[in-house]
Scaffold this active site. Sequence first.
Site, mmCIF file in Angstrom:
data_model
loop_
_atom_site.group_PDB
_atom_site.id
_atom_site.type_symbol
_atom_site.label_atom_id
_atom_site.label_comp_id
_atom_site.label_asym_id
_atom_site.label_seq_id
_atom_site.Cartn_x
_atom_site.Cartn_y
_atom_site.Cartn_z
ATOM 1 N N TYR A 44 0.743 -1.246 0.011
ATOM 2 C CA TYR A 44 0.022 0.008 -0.086
ATOM 3 C C TYR A 44 0.780 1.139 -0.055
ATOM 4 C CZ TYR A 44 -4.171 2.796 1.767
ATOM 5 O OH TYR A 44 -5.120 3.517 2.002
ATOM 6 N N ARG A 69 -6.669 10.266 -10.410
ATOM 7 C CA ARG A 69 -5.869 10.902 -9.497
ATOM 8 C C ARG A 69 -5.419 9.879 -8.519
ATOM 9 N NH1 ARG A 69 -5.925 10.183 -4.620
ATOM 10 N NH2 ARG A 69 -7.717 11.177 -3.684
ATOM 11 N N LYS A 74 -6.104 -1.738 -2.073
ATOM 12 C CA LYS A 74 -6.803 -1.394 -1.058
ATOM 13 C C LYS A 74 -7.973 -2.885 -0.907
ATOM 14 C CE LYS A 74 -7.251 3.101 -0.762
ATOM 15 N NZ LYS A 74 -7.474 4.186 0.170
ATOM 16 N N GLU A 104 -12.738 5.215 -5.709
ATOM 17 C CA GLU A 104 -11.203 5.535 -5.294
ATOM 18 C C GLU A 104 -10.399 6.206 -6.531
ATOM 19 O OE1 GLU A 104 -10.357 3.884 -2.048
ATOM 20 O OE2 GLU A 104 -8.985 5.730 -2.446
ATOM 21 N N ASP A 105 -9.836 7.158 -5.821
ATOM 22 C CA ASP A 105 -8.941 8.123 -6.847
ATOM 23 C C ASP A 105 -9.343 8.416 -8.028
ATOM 24 O OD1 ASP A 105 -7.423 7.548 -4.389
ATOM 25 O OD2 ASP A 105 -5.701 6.661 -5.361
ATOM 26 N N ASP A 129 -14.311 6.561 -0.967
ATOM 27 C CA ASP A 129 -13.257 6.543 0.081
ATOM 28 C C ASP A 129 -12.470 8.048 0.398
ATOM 29 O OD1 ASP A 129 -11.751 5.094 1.882
ATOM 30 O OD2 ASP A 129 -10.265 4.582 0.515
ATOM 31 N N ASP A 130 -12.038 8.475 -0.845
ATOM 32 C CA ASP A 130 -11.497 9.720 -0.609
ATOM 33 C C ASP A 130 -12.138 10.850 0.089
ATOM 34 O OD1 ASP A 130 -8.854 8.812 -1.961
ATOM 35 O OD2 ASP A 130 -10.208 8.793 -3.861
ATOM 36 N N ALA A 176 -10.418 14.987 -0.769
ATOM 37 C CA ALA A 176 -10.172 14.551 0.532
ATOM 38 C C ALA A 176 -10.239 16.001 1.461
ATOM 39 C CB ALA A 176 -8.599 14.103 0.629
ATOM 40 N N ASN A 199 -0.399 11.727 0.254
ATOM 41 C CA ASN A 199 0.448 10.426 -0.295
ATOM 42 C C ASN A 199 1.061 10.096 -1.599
ATOM 43 O OD1 ASN A 199 -0.590 9.160 2.331
ATOM 44 N ND2 ASN A 199 -2.373 8.559 1.463
ATOM 45 N N ASN A 211 -4.884 7.353 7.928
ATOM 46 C CA ASN A 211 -5.081 6.916 6.611
ATOM 47 C C ASN A 211 -6.168 6.235 6.414
ATOM 48 O OD1 ASN A 211 -4.952 4.824 4.258
ATOM 49 N ND2 ASN A 211 -3.199 5.990 3.878
#
Length: 609
Positions: free
Chosen positions: A140, A192, A210, A281-282, A302-303, A339, A446, A490
């Site tokens: 991760y 991203r 993840k 995610e992302d 999640d973000d 975020a 991150n 995190n």
Amino acid sequence: MSLSSARVLRTLLKRPLPSTSSRRASIHISSIMSSSASVAPAPAANITQSHPPAVSSRQSSADYDTAYPIEVRKYLRTYGLTPPAVESFETQEKRCLQLLENKQNPIDKYQYLTHLRNTNVNLFYRLLSGNVKEITPVIYTPTVGEACQRWSELYTQPEGMYLSFSDKGNLHSIIQNWPHNVEITVVTDGSRILGLGDLGINGMGIPVGKLALYTACAGIRPDATLPLTLDLGTSNEQLRNDPLYLGSRRDKVTADEEREFLDELMAALTERWPGIVIQYEDFKNPFPSLERYQNTYTMFNDDIQGTGAVILGGFINGVKQSKVAAADQRAVFFGAGSAGVGVAKQLVEFFMNEGLTEDQARKCFWLVDSKGLITNDRGDKLAEHKLYFSRDDNEGKQYKTLEDVIEYVKPTILMGLSTIGGAFTPEIIKRMAELNKMPVIFPLSNPSSKSECTFEDAIKYTEGRVLFASGSPFPALEYNGKTLEPGQGNNMYVFPGIGLGAILSKAVNVTQSMIYASGKALSESLLPEEIEQNRMYPDIRRIREVSVVVTCGVIRAAQKAGVDRELGLRNMDDKALTEYVQKRMYDPFTEGKKVQDEVKELASHLSKL
Ligand SMILES: NC(=O)C1=CN([C@@H]2O[C@H](COP(=O)(O)OP(=O)(O)OC[C@H]3O[C@@H](n4cnc5c(N)ncnc54)[C@H](OP(=O)(O)O)[C@@H]3O)[C@@H](O)[C@H]2O)C=CC1
Ligand SMILES: CC(=O)C(=O)O
Ligand SMILES: [Mg+2]
């Protein structure tokens, strides 16, 4: 087990098997009836003909465990396909750790662990569970960042599904190709990836990583997870020109095209696997999809939401130490993307629970983006997600740099979600230490190279008074004769429990109250000795038990919101619910035992015939 037993076994196996899944039965029967190494039931007819072989072998890789006793190997028909020794878990672990240690750099370690997961899935998860602190940084953040940057270069095997924009119209059919029943998917379009920008389909490392944490931390069976990457083009020209790039060489699709694609995807996923939990995610701009699907599907982002919850959890414990009341908090957020806004919104809710009105709570936040402090009169058109926090009390003055904003606001809290490594300079950290007895400084970007500051700098320039959490892990430090452990803010502390809670409660939606509950439960998961050590987050080595606490909190919130469909859980008291959750978790240490029990049971049936 002799081949002549096959007919008898077939009769026996018409009944459900005692302990393990029908998957095991199908392996057994097929391996006895023919010599092919078939794994999964055949998919419905569709436009793509075959399963990716490595995916199939990944899912059956448990069968080649060198810890299996001889009778199990015979049962599985892997006898002779592994070396003769029957190993203890300890011996297996020793070899793996030695191999890991001998690898010179993180990416070599990452590749070794990928290989291990594909060749002995239970051993991989035993290793991860027993060494979570050491191995998480390899599978991760931070190493997964480099793995994504080099995905096309390092690619050896498929580990999930890739769906392209050109597949639009056929998604339902293509999804039938996945050979397993899925309970949860993590989906990205790679636009991203961490703080590393648009990496196109190279972002696959994120869903893979993840979901490995879902299995390790929340015990979701590995074969019930689906890493999913959407090939919707990339704005990264360098990638498009890279001869090794494995995605479509087209520019990023438009927002409208993306929405149409996602509409079809969401319907296709839920049609094939009703109740599936879908984690976004992302994505570069994930607000529209969250808005569009959160009340229609069992999904969360999640973000925005996971990050909000994890920072809420740590912050609740931080406030107990700093003793600054909600009304006196002033938070500067460096970074106002998914975020940043997600975390700020979660903290607004917390401040409201502490007695502030929504307006009072909102006014505690000053958000900074690449153009400076976000204000109504800055002169540019603000993205929709920034409007809620845009300031109207700046009296016409604009604050462009972080230093200027800090002088203007005099914050108690400094959050970093900007992707700008080193943005919290020694001067900024020192200023936070002058302004506060215990400054809250969370460099959350991150991977480590993007962290707004290091733990070492935060300790050094605040003389050890900082309340610190970073997105990626930093090593502990000796300071004034004490060992100081950095917090890791995190979302891995919460997303496994959010997902498992949604699965077990059979939630129709993931509500905001479930997200908030995950952060609250996390804050309550500290042990007395962890509170004594002034920790804001529990020791990562306890992540599995922490995930149980988070899962229970999420289930209770689902029940309260009335979105649960597993109504039997409502009657359980907290102890019974905890035990239920624990029992439902995949445990790589007992998987082998289950197969042994199955062998014994079958042998006993046979002896009675
Ligand atoms: N710790 C954790 O659990 C998590 C950490 N993260 C990390 O947070 C970071 C941000 O993620 P996310 O919010 O999704 O990304 P976004 O791209 O949505 O947001 C990035 C934000 O940073 C701002 N920014 C960029 N450059 C500067 C600059 N030079 N000065 C000030 N602000 C700047 C952007 O400004 P503008 O809006 O003007 O473009 C934007 O508001 C990533 O590194 C990610 O890895 C994310 C999720 C969870
Ligand atoms: C942790 C995470 O989700 C991120 O950095 O994007
Ligand atoms: Mg993320």
